[in-house]
Design an enzyme around this catalytic site. Structure first.
Site, PDB file in Angstrom:
ATOM      1  N   HIS A  81     -11.340  -3.846 -34.397  1.00  0.00           N
ATOM      2  CA  HIS A  81     -10.981  -2.629 -33.662  1.00  0.00           C
ATOM      3  C   HIS A  81     -11.419  -1.422 -34.481  1.00  0.00           C
ATOM      4  O   HIS A  81     -11.190  -1.372 -35.690  1.00  0.00           O
ATOM      5  CB  HIS A  81      -9.464  -2.552 -33.429  1.00  0.00           C
ATOM      6  N   ASP A 160       2.216  -0.275 -23.077  1.00  0.00           N
ATOM      7  CA  ASP A 160       1.381   0.714 -23.780  1.00  0.00           C
ATOM      8  C   ASP A 160       0.790   1.712 -22.790  1.00  0.00           C
ATOM      9  O   ASP A 160       0.730   2.910 -23.067  1.00  0.00           O
ATOM     10  CB  ASP A 160       0.265   0.034 -24.572  1.00  0.00           C
ATOM     11  N   ARG A 167       3.007   9.860 -23.923  1.00  0.00           N
ATOM     12  CA  ARG A 167       2.678  10.495 -25.206  1.00  0.00           C
ATOM     13  C   ARG A 167       1.635  11.582 -25.023  1.00  0.00           C
ATOM     14  O   ARG A 167       1.693  12.638 -25.653  1.00  0.00           O
ATOM     15  CB  ARG A 167       2.140   9.445 -26.200  1.00  0.00           C
ATOM     16  N   SER A 182       0.569   0.974 -30.438  1.00  0.00           N
ATOM     17  CA  SER A 182      -0.304   1.035 -29.259  1.00  0.00           C
ATOM     18  C   SER A 182      -1.537   0.151 -29.470  1.00  0.00           C
ATOM     19  O   SER A 182      -1.873  -0.696 -28.632  1.00  0.00           O
ATOM     20  CB  SER A 182      -0.704   2.503 -29.032  1.00  0.00           C
ATOM     21  N   LYS A 186      -2.151  -4.242 -28.112  1.00  0.00           N
ATOM     22  CA  LYS A 186      -3.264  -4.689 -27.270  1.00  0.00           C
ATOM     23  C   LYS A 186      -4.109  -5.745 -27.989  1.00  0.00           C
ATOM     24  O   LYS A 186      -4.549  -6.724 -27.408  1.00  0.00           O
ATOM     25  CB  LYS A 186      -4.125  -3.483 -26.874  1.00  0.00           C
TER      26      LYS A 186
END
Ligand code: URA
Length: 432
Positions: A81, A160, A167, A182, A186
């Site tokens: 990621h 999320d 948010r 968050s 995922k």
């Protein structure tokens, strides 16, 4: 559970139990806890923070709010990621290379966020490429081909999606525990064995300083490890675009060239460093240098580009179909000197102005536009010589040239070239 008491506990600096977090978030997802109370809790978390146990509990209940991927084989499932940058196309190169090494890569990616580009937007420059695969399709393609790159299904970590929207409008995005939960909810829904995080810092990154990037990396590594996933992070520079190309079709083209062994040095350095972390943490290789050689051998043999082609075809795309490019226009240097700084975020905004990124969620992208960087930090430039090539029509190019001239600072003397991989965070060196 009384939501007001949980909000007050966090507001006063207390530590929430896993049960309190679980009941609050479940209530938010099923509608029994309203937006206004959840917004108050988010702001209390934003101001007071969360410790590792609280962050892991929040991540866990966000993860459990939806479906998780299921694997029938014992082959390690791994993913990468990135916190996002300009010109960051490492996913397109890394997923097929890792698949060539025998790993399975169910890569759930996102779209552009702010000035940063999105992997799904880039891949959609390939005619026919689908980024809306179902859970069954993700599982089947991962197991058959070895890699997939697609968007999140509606049922993956739905908490999320709801929390992120709240948010976004309550000034609570930039919170390390909330970002950690968050992203990690995922990623962990992919049922991974190993995860590597590319936490970027600099003028084109969410985190502007190395210290902030390290703090986010420590939080995510601690959470991943606590939840049983081998997690490492590299802190990589985003003070200039990664590689030469930034946009959508241009980045696919650069990725294809990279998979054919012709990638720019900086892009290959980051891609191979991230891939090596996964090969070692998944137990495929014993050392980072052996792992880099293995990845390099799949570039040299042509296996990497063949695997990418196979993945693209499995997702409905045709890599041989034309990917149109808009006409090129050059932005020349206004005076002699050395490239001393680049406002990389402004280059991201320039791409949005070209139509290559979104100003609002409903915008349709023009995949044919983008930028080619002809200079890098520290390079000598001469007045009148091109620094950047813009792919767009002539009218838009005139408007965007000024933005690009302002984004590239030219100084009198060469500066030291910054190191690209500036830090590594593992479970052994997490700072609290
Ligand atoms: N990306 C995410 O998915 N979540 C955040 O909170 C920030 C960036």
């Amino acid at each position: 559970m009384t939501p007001g008491l949980i909000i007050a506990k966090k507001r006063d600096g207390g530590t929430l139990t896993a049960q309190e977090i679980q009941e609050f978030i479940s209530g938010y997802v099923d509608g029994s806890v309203p937006d206004y109370q959840t917004a108050a809790l988010l702001m209390a978390i934003y101001l007071r923070g969360m410790n590792t146990a609280e962050t892991a509990a929040l991540t866990e209940c966000m993860l459990r709010s939806g479906e998780v991927l299921q694997w029938s084989s014992s082959v390690p499932h791994v993913d990468k990621h990135s916190t996002g940058g300009i010109g960051d196309k490492t996913s397109l190169i890394l997923a097929p290379l890792l698949a060539c090494c025998g790993l399975q890569v169910p890569m759930i990616s996102g779209r552009g966020l702010g000035a940063t580009g999105g992997t799904l937007d880039k891949l959609e420059a390939i005619p026919g490429f689908r980024t809306d695969l179902s859970r069954e399709e993700i599982q089947a393609i991962t197991e058959r081909v070895g890699c997939v790159i697609t968007g999140a299904t509606a049922d993956l970590a739905p908490a999320d999606r709801k929390l992120y929207a709240l948010r976004d409008v309550t000034a609570t995005v930039a919170s390390i525990p909330l970002i950690t939960a968050s992203i990690m909810s995922k990623k962990l829904a992919e049922s991974l064995q190993s995860l590597v995080l590319d936490v970027k810092f600099g003028s084109g990154a969410f985190m502007k300083t190395l210290d902030d990037a390290r703090a986010l990396a420590c939080s995510m590594v601690a959470t991943g490890e606590r939840m049983g996933v081998r997690t490492t992070a590299l802190l990589t520079g985003m003070n200039q675009p990664l590689g030469r190309m930034a946009g959508n079709a241009v980045e696919v083209n650069e990725s294809v060239a990279a998979l054919c062994g012709d990638g720019p040095d900086d892009l290959m350095e980051v891609t191979l460093a991230l891939g090596a972390e996964l090969l070692v943490s998944a137990g495929v290789e014993q050392s980072l240098s052996a792992a880099k050689s293995k990845l390099g051998s799949h570039l040299a043999s042509g296996a990497g580009i063949e695997k990418f082609r196979e993945m693209v075809a499995a997702q409905g795309g045709n890599l041989d179909a034309d990917r149109p490019l808009a006409p090129a226009h050059e932005v020349p240097a206004l005076h002699d000197g050395f490239v001393s700084a680049i406002d990389t975020e402004s280059l991201g905004h320039a791409i949005i102005e070209l139509g290559g990124g979104r100003k609002k969620m409903s915008d349709r992208l023009d995949h044919s536009v983008g930028l080619e960087m002809l200079v890098r930090l520290g390079d000598r430039v001469e007045r009148g010589k091109a620094m950047v090539r813009i792919f767009t029509n002539a009218d838009i190019a005139r408007g965007v040239s000024g933005l690009i001239e302002q984004a590239i600072q030219i100084g009198d003397s060469p500066s030291a070239s910054p190191s690209l991989v500036a830090g590594r965070v593992t479970r052994e060196n997490i700072s609290a």
